[in-house]
Design a protein around this motif. Structure first.
Motif, short mmCIF file in Angstrom:
data_model
loop_
_atom_site.label_atom_id
_atom_site.label_comp_id
_atom_site.label_asym_id
_atom_site.label_seq_id
_atom_site.Cartn_x
_atom_site.Cartn_y
_atom_site.Cartn_z
N ILE A 182 0.90 -1.31 0.04
CA ILE A 182 0.01 -0.26 -0.04
C ILE A 182 1.03 1.27 0.14
O ILE A 182 1.88 1.31 0.40
CB ILE A 182 -0.64 0.41 1.16
N PHE A 183 0.64 2.02 -1.28
CA PHE A 183 1.34 3.55 -1.15
C PHE A 183 0.92 5.05 -0.53
O PHE A 183 -0.49 4.50 -0.79
CB PHE A 183 1.74 3.41 -2.38
N GLN A 184 1.29 5.38 0.48
CA GLN A 184 0.70 6.67 0.58
C GLN A 184 1.09 7.76 -0.19
O GLN A 184 1.90 8.30 -0.19
CB GLN A 184 0.38 7.13 1.88
N LYS A 185 0.39 8.94 -0.87
CA LYS A 185 0.42 9.78 -1.29
C LYS A 185 0.44 10.76 -0.22
O LYS A 185 -0.17 11.08 0.45
CB LYS A 185 -0.46 10.59 -2.41
N GLU A 186 1.30 12.36 -0.76
CA GLU A 186 1.98 13.13 0.48
C GLU A 186 0.63 14.09 -0.41
O GLU A 186 0.08 14.99 -0.10
CB GLU A 186 3.60 13.41 0.66
N ALA A 223 14.74 14.97 -8.76
CA ALA A 223 14.68 14.42 -9.38
C ALA A 223 14.72 14.95 -11.14
O ALA A 223 14.69 13.34 -11.64
CB ALA A 223 12.98 14.51 -8.92
N LYS A 224 13.87 15.56 -11.31
CA LYS A 224 14.24 15.82 -12.73
C LYS A 224 14.97 15.33 -13.41
O LYS A 224 15.71 15.08 -14.77
CB LYS A 224 14.08 17.74 -13.72
N LYS A 225 16.63 15.49 -13.13
CA LYS A 225 17.73 15.50 -13.18
C LYS A 225 18.36 13.73 -12.88
O LYS A 225 19.24 13.46 -13.40
CB LYS A 225 18.89 15.97 -12.25
N TYR A 226 17.42 12.53 -12.54
CA TYR A 226 18.24 11.36 -12.69
C TYR A 226 16.51 11.10 -13.17
O TYR A 226 16.15 10.63 -12.67
CB TYR A 226 18.25 11.80 -10.44
N GLN A 227 17.55 9.57 -13.36
CA GLN A 227 16.34 8.73 -13.81
C GLN A 227 17.19 7.48 -13.92
O GLN A 227 18.11 7.34 -14.35
CB GLN A 227 15.44 8.68 -15.39
N LEU A 228 16.22 6.63 -12.61
CA LEU A 228 16.40 5.54 -12.83
C LEU A 228 16.15 4.40 -14.36
O LEU A 228 15.50 4.27 -15.19
CB LEU A 228 15.91 4.64 -11.51
N GLN A 229 17.77 3.10 -14.81
CA GLN A 229 17.43 2.58 -15.78
C GLN A 229 17.55 1.21 -15.15
O GLN A 229 16.67 0.94 -16.03
CB GLN A 229 19.01 3.38 -16.60
N ASP A 230 18.28 0.63 -14.48
CA ASP A 230 17.94 -0.06 -14.15
C ASP A 230 18.13 -0.73 -12.74
O ASP A 230 19.03 0.12 -12.00
CB ASP A 230 19.13 -1.21 -14.47
N LEU A 231 17.81 -1.71 -11.96
CA LEU A 231 18.40 -1.89 -10.33
C LEU A 231 18.08 -3.44 -10.37
O LEU A 231 16.99 -4.71 -11.06
CB LEU A 231 16.96 -1.24 -9.97
N ASP A 268 1.41 13.35 -6.58
CA ASP A 268 1.86 13.23 -6.72
C ASP A 268 1.32 11.35 -7.51
O ASP A 268 0.47 10.95 -7.49
CB ASP A 268 1.96 11.82 -5.65
N ASP A 269 2.71 10.83 -8.38
CA ASP A 269 2.62 9.64 -9.25
C ASP A 269 3.26 8.34 -8.23
O ASP A 269 4.22 8.67 -7.88
CB ASP A 269 2.59 9.82 -10.37
N ILE A 270 2.50 7.86 -8.84
CA ILE A 270 2.94 6.36 -8.05
C ILE A 270 3.11 5.17 -9.16
O ILE A 270 2.98 4.90 -9.64
CB ILE A 270 1.94 5.18 -7.36
N ASP A 271 4.49 5.11 -9.30
CA ASP A 271 5.00 3.64 -9.77
C ASP A 271 5.87 2.65 -9.24
O ASP A 271 5.86 3.00 -7.91
CB ASP A 271 6.54 4.95 -10.62
N SER A 317 9.36 0.04 -5.58
CA SER A 317 8.10 1.34 -6.31
C SER A 317 9.00 2.62 -5.60
O SER A 317 9.61 3.09 -5.16
CB SER A 317 7.17 0.86 -4.30
N SER A 318 8.33 4.44 -6.20
CA SER A 318 8.48 5.32 -5.82
C SER A 318 7.63 6.26 -6.37
O SER A 318 6.92 6.15 -7.03
CB SER A 318 10.11 6.01 -7.40
N ILE A 319 7.61 7.24 -5.62
CA ILE A 319 6.55 8.53 -6.03
C ILE A 319 6.90 9.34 -6.57
O ILE A 319 8.44 10.30 -5.99
CB ILE A 319 6.37 8.99 -4.62
N LYS A 320 6.86 9.68 -7.41
CA LYS A 320 6.97 10.77 -8.57
C LYS A 320 6.24 12.64 -8.44
O LYS A 320 4.95 12.43 -7.12
CB LYS A 320 6.09 10.92 -9.94
N GLY A 321 7.36 12.84 -8.37
CA GLY A 321 6.50 14.72 -7.43
C GLY A 321 7.68 15.42 -6.12
O GLY A 321 7.28 16.34 -5.95
N LYS A 322 8.44 14.03 -5.41
CA LYS A 322 8.78 15.20 -4.78
C LYS A 322 10.69 15.00 -5.47
O LYS A 322 11.09 14.90 -6.31
CB LYS A 322 9.66 13.57 -3.99
N GLU A 323 11.30 15.98 -4.42
CA GLU A 323 12.27 16.68 -4.69
C GLU A 323 13.08 15.90 -5.28
O GLU A 323 14.15 16.08 -5.93
CB GLU A 323 12.42 17.83 -3.98
#
Length: 591
Positions: A145-149, A206-214, A153-156, A172-178
């Motif tokens: 379960i994910f909680q938006k602030e 957040a805008k300057k980093y994009q996760l490619q693989d984990l 916010d978008d939940i990935d 998981s990650s929540i878009k919108g955070k700094e």
């Protein structure tokens, strides 16, 4: 019902003989249910294949209408490609959103979600499916379960496997955070949580980093591969002005503490495409294409490193320069030599001219290679398959007027979004047990695939003469998955000491087998042939044969095939402007 026959060709090449002969069997024409939009293979086992048939389903009723949701049916076919069952789960999913089918070991799960506007929470559920009957084995179980602030916010999230596919993990990650924050939770084969979630953070905006693989490694450590961006100098701080600068690869321990950062500027080389894998119960292998300059527009070589899984130290490094003349030149401006030019209308040519002009004015994108497959070999080496690939989106807006015809919106118009997928040269490379590059081969190809979608829009049109055209480059991140492109690209499977690459191409390219040869462009796949490229993993010798003609069967989608042992199941689909779509399932066997 009609069974599709194949026209198999036995065209021999002098380069090498096929030690293994692939054969293909097509099932009867498949009947999609009304409203279904897609069919794909999601899993295979010894009893057959499991297919996902996507469609719309009713979500809830209103006084003046109803809302719809994305859903899917699960279809099973046996080894003879005969349908065993079909279940849409519409009753079980009432009130929930379908997310995906997830296969793990001998199990298959149905994943769904539910969003609460009041609590700003999103819950994810899993339920096992009986693979013999297609029925759910029990109620949906909440797995996260994910909680938006904030409401915006978008939940990935992504449900996937650890490095050796022995465990289930949810990222998981929540878009919108700094700042970036990723949560990793491990599950057992019954979707029961193992331990506490691990939270990973970094210092990048957040805008300057994009996760490619984990990669969730065998020792419970986590490797993050990210792309770092910076705004163009002198430009406004908007997403369209972000330029890729370098990769950031970091190793975290089982509690989420950063343990090491792997240097991505080895010997002054700048990585522009990378892939990290964990060898079976062994160290990490990093394979990367590099440029000799920070913002190089070309690929200058291939770098391979072996990395200690425990502390992230580099154990060995080897690289091989790649002469750019080996890569087929970009054919965007070479429209006269397109083997499908007779089918192009004036509007298509006009649009390409506009795109070329935009790219010449600085809105273009770089050529680069992307890693597709890494195969282990019996001598403890690796065979790497990579593909020159780029995708971009164009959007055109046309205005309507009072005389525009029935259905036109006054003062509005239509918007057409076109997705362009360009799959180019195939690169094959052998890495030996010591990390050295053994052989490297390049097969020239030029596959183009274009998908357009048109919808109504309000307001005034953009651009000269009521037509506006925008160009944007799209890079696929860790959470962004899809089944496009459909017909271009390739599928690959390994049997003993050989690797078979299956792909669609122009019949005129049957003799194209080595770097430096010119490949004819292909973008009409219903007129294409499907080929098999046999790779000897030890020597790197290639053998190319026509497998079948797509004019005789529904157009094959090798890239989206699913493999078990020496068999590949794939979907063939031919859309018709007038008449019923032709679709069937096929099974390729290598003996």
């Amino acid at each position: 019902m009609k069974t599709f026959s194949l026209l198999l060709a036995s065209i021999g090449l002098s380069m090498t003989c096929f030690a293994q002969k692939p054969t293909i069997k097509w099932g009867e024409e498949f009947k999609l249910r009304k409203g279904s939009s897609d069919l794909e293979v999601i899993s295979v086992d010894k009893s057959g294949a499991y297919l996902q048939e996507s469609h719309q389903a009713l979500k809830s009723y209103f006084v003046v209408g109803a809302s719809m949701r994305e859903s899917a049916s699960l279809v099973k076919v046996d080894k003879n490609l005969t349908e065993v069952f079909r279940n849409d789960f519409n009753k079980e999913l009432r009130g929930k959103e379908f997310e995906q089918f997830f296969p793990f070991e001998d199990k298959l799960f149905l994943i769904s979600s539910d969003y609460s506007r009041r609590d700003k929470t999103k819950a994810v559920y899993a339920s096992a499916v009986n693979k013999s009957t297609g029925e759910l084995t029990g109620e949906f179980k909440e797995v996260a379960i994910f909680q938006k602030e904030e409401k915006k916010d978008d939940i990935d999230f992504k449900i996937t496997y650890n490095a050796d596919s022995t465990k289930i993990i949810l990222v998981s990650s929540i878009k919108g955070k700094e700042r970036n924050e990723y949560t990793v939770q491990e599950f057992d084969k019954n979707f029961k949580k193992i331990g506490k979630p691990v939270v990973l953070t970094n210092e990048f905006e957040a805008k300057k980093y994009q996760l490619q693989d984990l990669l969730y490694l065998g020792n419970n450590k986590i490797l993050l591969v990210g792309r770092v961006y910076e705004y163009e100098e002198g430009k406004r701080k908007k997403a369209k002005f972000l330029d890729f600068t370098n990769y950031n690869i970091r190793l975290y321990d089982e509690k989420g503490k950063q343990q090491a950062e792997i240097n991505t500027t080895v010997n002054g080389k700048w990585l522009n495409s990378t892939k990290v894998v964990q060898e079976k119960n062994n160290d990490l292998v990093l394979a990367a294409f590099y440029s000799n300059t920070k913002k190089g527009k070309t690929i200058d070589g291939l770098l391979v490193q072996r990395i200690n899984i425990n502390d992230g130290t580099v154990l060995s490094t080897s690289d091989k320069a790649i002469n750019n003349s080996l890569l087929t030149a970009d054919n965007d401006d070479d429209d006269d030599k397109d083997d499908d030019k007779d089918d192009d209308d004036k509007e298509e040519r006009k649009e390409r001219e506009r795109l070329n002009k935009l790219k010449d004015e600085g809105e273009g994108f770089s050529k680069y290679m992307q890693f597709r497959n890494i195969f282990y070999t019996p001598d403890n080496g690796l065979v790497i398959l990579a593909e020159q690939y780029k995708e971009y989106v164009t959007v055109s807006h046309s205005t309507s007027s009072a005389g525009a015809g029935a259905g036109a919106i006054m003062g509005g118009g239509s918007t057409t979004t076109t997705y362009h997928y360009n799959s180019g040269d195939l690169m094959m490379c052998k890495i030996d047990a010591g990390g050295n590059i053994g052989w490297l081969e390049i097969l020239p190809k030029d596959q183009r695939e274009v998908i357009s979608m048109t919808g109504s829009s309000s307001g005034m049109g953009m651009g000269f003469g009521g037509l506006g055209l925008g160009l944007s480059y799209s890079y696929t991140g860790y959470f962004d998955e899809g089944n496009r492109p459909f017909y271009s690209g390739f599928g690959a499977m390994q049997t003993d000491g050989n690797i078979q690459v299956i792909f669609n191409d122009s019949p005129k390219n049957i003799g194209v087998t080595q770097a430096g040869q010119k490949a004819k462009r292909i973008n009409r796949y219903a007129k294409s042939d499907c080929y098999v490229l046999n790779i000897d993993a030890v020597s790197g010798k290639l053998g190319r044969k026509q497998f079948f003609s797509n004019t005789d069967v529904p157009t094959a989608m090798p890239r989206l095939g699913s493999i078990i042992n020496n068999e590949m199941y794939l979907v063939g689909k031919t859309d018709r402007m007038f008449g019923k779509t032709k679709i069937a399932i096929a099974k390729i066997t290598v003996k």
